[in-house]
Design an enzyme around this catalytic site. Sequence first.
Site, PDB file in Angstrom:
ATOM      1  N   CYS A   1     -23.380  -6.004  -3.525  1.00  0.00           N
ATOM      2  CA  CYS A   1     -23.740  -4.732  -2.887  1.00  0.00           C
ATOM      3  C   CYS A   1     -24.841  -4.834  -1.835  1.00  0.00           C
ATOM      4  O   CYS A   1     -25.443  -3.849  -1.468  1.00  0.00           O
ATOM      5  CB  CYS A   1     -24.120  -3.696  -3.944  1.00  0.00           C
ATOM      6  SG  CYS A   1     -25.601  -4.126  -4.865  1.00  0.00           S
TER       7      CYS A   1
ATOM      8  N   HIS B   1     -38.139   5.275   5.928  1.00  0.00           N
ATOM      9  CA  HIS B   1     -37.388   6.326   5.253  1.00  0.00           C
ATOM     10  C   HIS B   1     -36.551   7.124   6.234  1.00  0.00           C
ATOM     11  O   HIS B   1     -35.469   7.597   5.913  1.00  0.00           O
ATOM     12  CB  HIS B   1     -38.352   7.228   4.491  1.00  0.00           C
ATOM     13  CG  HIS B   1     -39.258   6.447   3.603  1.00  0.00           C
ATOM     14  ND1 HIS B   1     -40.516   6.842   3.265  1.00  0.00           N
ATOM     15  CD2 HIS B   1     -39.065   5.259   3.020  1.00  0.00           C
ATOM     16  CE1 HIS B   1     -41.070   5.922   2.508  1.00  0.00           C
ATOM     17  NE2 HIS B   1     -40.216   4.958   2.349  1.00  0.00           N
TER      18      HIS B   1
HETATM   19  C1  PEP Z   1     -30.173  -5.823  -2.352  1.00  0.00           C
HETATM   20  O1  PEP Z   1     -31.279  -6.321  -2.559  1.00  0.00           O
HETATM   21  O2  PEP Z   1     -29.227  -6.454  -1.852  1.00  0.00           O
HETATM   22  C2  PEP Z   1     -29.919  -4.425  -2.715  1.00  0.00           C
HETATM   23  C3  PEP Z   1     -28.697  -3.921  -2.663  1.00  0.00           C
HETATM   24  O3  PEP Z   1     -30.978  -3.687  -3.068  1.00  0.00           O
HETATM   25  P1  PEP Z   1     -32.020  -3.067  -2.024  1.00  0.00           P
HETATM   26  O4  PEP Z   1     -31.480  -3.357  -0.641  1.00  0.00           O
HETATM   27  O5  PEP Z   1     -32.097  -1.636  -2.329  1.00  0.00           O
HETATM   28  O6  PEP Z   1     -33.247  -3.841  -2.315  1.00  0.00           O
END
Ligand code: PEP
Length: 749
Positions: A679, A363
């Site tokens: 993303c 975190h």
């Molecule tokens: C991912 O898995 O690519 C994503 C954007 O979500 P997180 O990194 O929050 O798991």
Amino acid sequence: MPDGTESESRKLLGRLRDTMAEDAAGQARLDKIMHLTADSMGSEVCSIYLFRDEDTLELCATEGLKKEAVHQTRMRMGEGLVGRVARSGKVVNTADAPSERGFRYMPETGEEIYSSFLGVPIQRLGETLGVLVVQTKQKREFTSDEVYALEVVAMVLAEMTELGAFVGDTAALSARHTQPTMLRGGTGQEGTTEGHVWLHEPRVMVTNLVADDPERELERLATAIEQLRVSVDELLAGAVEDAEQLEVLEAYRMFANSKGWRRRMEEDISRGLSAEAAVEKEQSAARARMSQVADNYLRERLHDLDDLSNRLLRILTGQGKDTGASMPADPILVARNIGPGELLDYGRQLRGIVLEEGSVGSHAAVVARALAIPLVINAPRITTEALNGDHIMVDGDQGVVHLRPDDTVVTAFRDKIAMQAEAQERYASIRQKPAVSLCGKRISLYMNAGLLADLPSLENSGAEGVGLFRTELQFLVRNKMPSRTELVAVYKRVIEAAEAAGGKPVIFRTLDIGSDKVLPYMKPTDEPNPALGWRAIRVGLDRPGVMRMQLQALLRASEGRPLTLMFPFVAQWEEFRAARAEVDKAIATERKLGHVVPEKISVGTMLETPSLAYASNKFFEEVEFVSIGGNDLKQFFFAADRENERVRRRYDTLNVSFLTFLEQIVQRCSATGTPLSFCGEDAGRPIEAICLAAIGLHRLSMRPASIGPVKSLIMRTDLDALYDVICDARERGEQSVRGAVMEYMRWQG
Ligand code: PEP
Ligand code: MG
């Protein structure tokens, strides 16, 4: 222990203290201590070997060996018996040194006539500084009391070395904490920075090591432990709601009441140490053990013991957390580890952060990223090496720290910082321009966010909106579940910031917890494989209470404005449908309660499991948009844990199989006209980003600091030509297209 020996070791310590108090120069003082120790222990030889550099020990003073060998005789870590003590951190006690494994004698010292050998490590807070040795001609093993006495002398020597007591007339003994040091850790947040050390927990300096009134010291220890126990009980009483804190405090209480811990310290005092020296000796032993245990739980408990020792030392020495030092104007925070809340308290005033522990997914790393503060994690020994106010340079790109750097490093490093600043200026100059490639393709660049600290980036990064708002971060940085009212306030601020930045859209992702994102205040589930376990939408659908509260908060925060939502970790259509039904239910409830509802609501999904890529066409027709979560999708595609350093980087994102798979998703979405974005972290890496754009991913969402570099490269790239390069490499049977892409880019200049 026989009474005689006890008083001998106390006598020895008393004599040592007198020597420490004398105004002798460094070398003379060291010589005198060797003489005293040999005399008290009835041995012909007493020598001290200290580290010259990480790997070389040097004979720094001796009683009994040839004087001309001092500052001449050197050995490597692991070499001979002295090197063995240094490497293992363990005592070597033998009646017949020449027949010992690894024995090697140094002819210039004249040590060949000595038979027995006792070597003990000189350690301070778990770090080995050198080796202290006594030798005799007579073949005999040293008794455990003698070993103990030498260990205590070694401890005193370690403290004196720390305090610079041997620095003086000779260049051969330089003060500790003055040498340039380079430490190699890992990247927590990219960026380079320079400043001065600010220790989150300043070290307590123990100056009175020896005491001749053990009764008084025992009493001081007893009073301090009592005070500590009371303060821990008070903390416990005040922490009833915080499960994690409670657990830590319970562990504290366990140690504070531990008889073994206390008994060992009392024994040390009866042998002549002061109360604080006895505490530090225990602490040092705990630290040494800490570096050897692999079990996480045990390591954490040893850390608790370490913290507790610090508290006790503060009580005994009267040195509070506030040492009176003032924070430098350009602080680089140095800590063993730090919680997200504490880091947010420091906020943007920090120039950089260096942690001895930590992980990319921690975190603290999340907060450092949101604040765009360069962060190096896992920097070994940084908290023992660094002193408040030390000059420090942090290279978050390489995960490297230069402490007290010399001039050449400073010059090279400043050049790097200047180059980065130049690049930043370049990015600023294109901030308002759209990302259009040389072949005329318009790529939309969004930012990922999750904290209020991210919001200023909406304006200054050039992002077209928030492509992924990780709502779980608001849950992770707190130590208790946020209330609905708190959430409404946070979401409202996000929506309003986006509105003020020119009506930019925000995609809120519902709570994605589980796997690596464990809420400190929720009961941990003991799963053999958390990444494949009960996480994200699975938790949301099985225990809908929190998701309903969150949806309600989002609806209220929108105050009638359009709202865009997305679900994490959907593996099959049914999960999307069920979650979507929750949204409809929440809207109906809000209406019934007389609240305004968003004028328009769009609901999409993350695509993070290969299964969803093969859902039916009807699914793609039904969802309003899809966003590829490349971090998770890649870990499942290659079956390589994203949190596991051993395998994390084993498979290239530009691997032909993965790119082909992504291209299929592009084609499916294009066939149904479903808006698609990407993303994951790879969207923020310029080379990866242009390849994603080349295969048809025209919306990318990334951390704000990446938007400039990615946009700059897109504007200089012909994506059609790049696509041909990718296809050719695939045709040729290359495993990854990276080589071909890099060569093409170099050729393009
Ligand atoms: C991912 O898995 O690519 C994503 C954007 O979500 P997180 O990194 O929050 O798991
Ligand atoms: Mg994910």
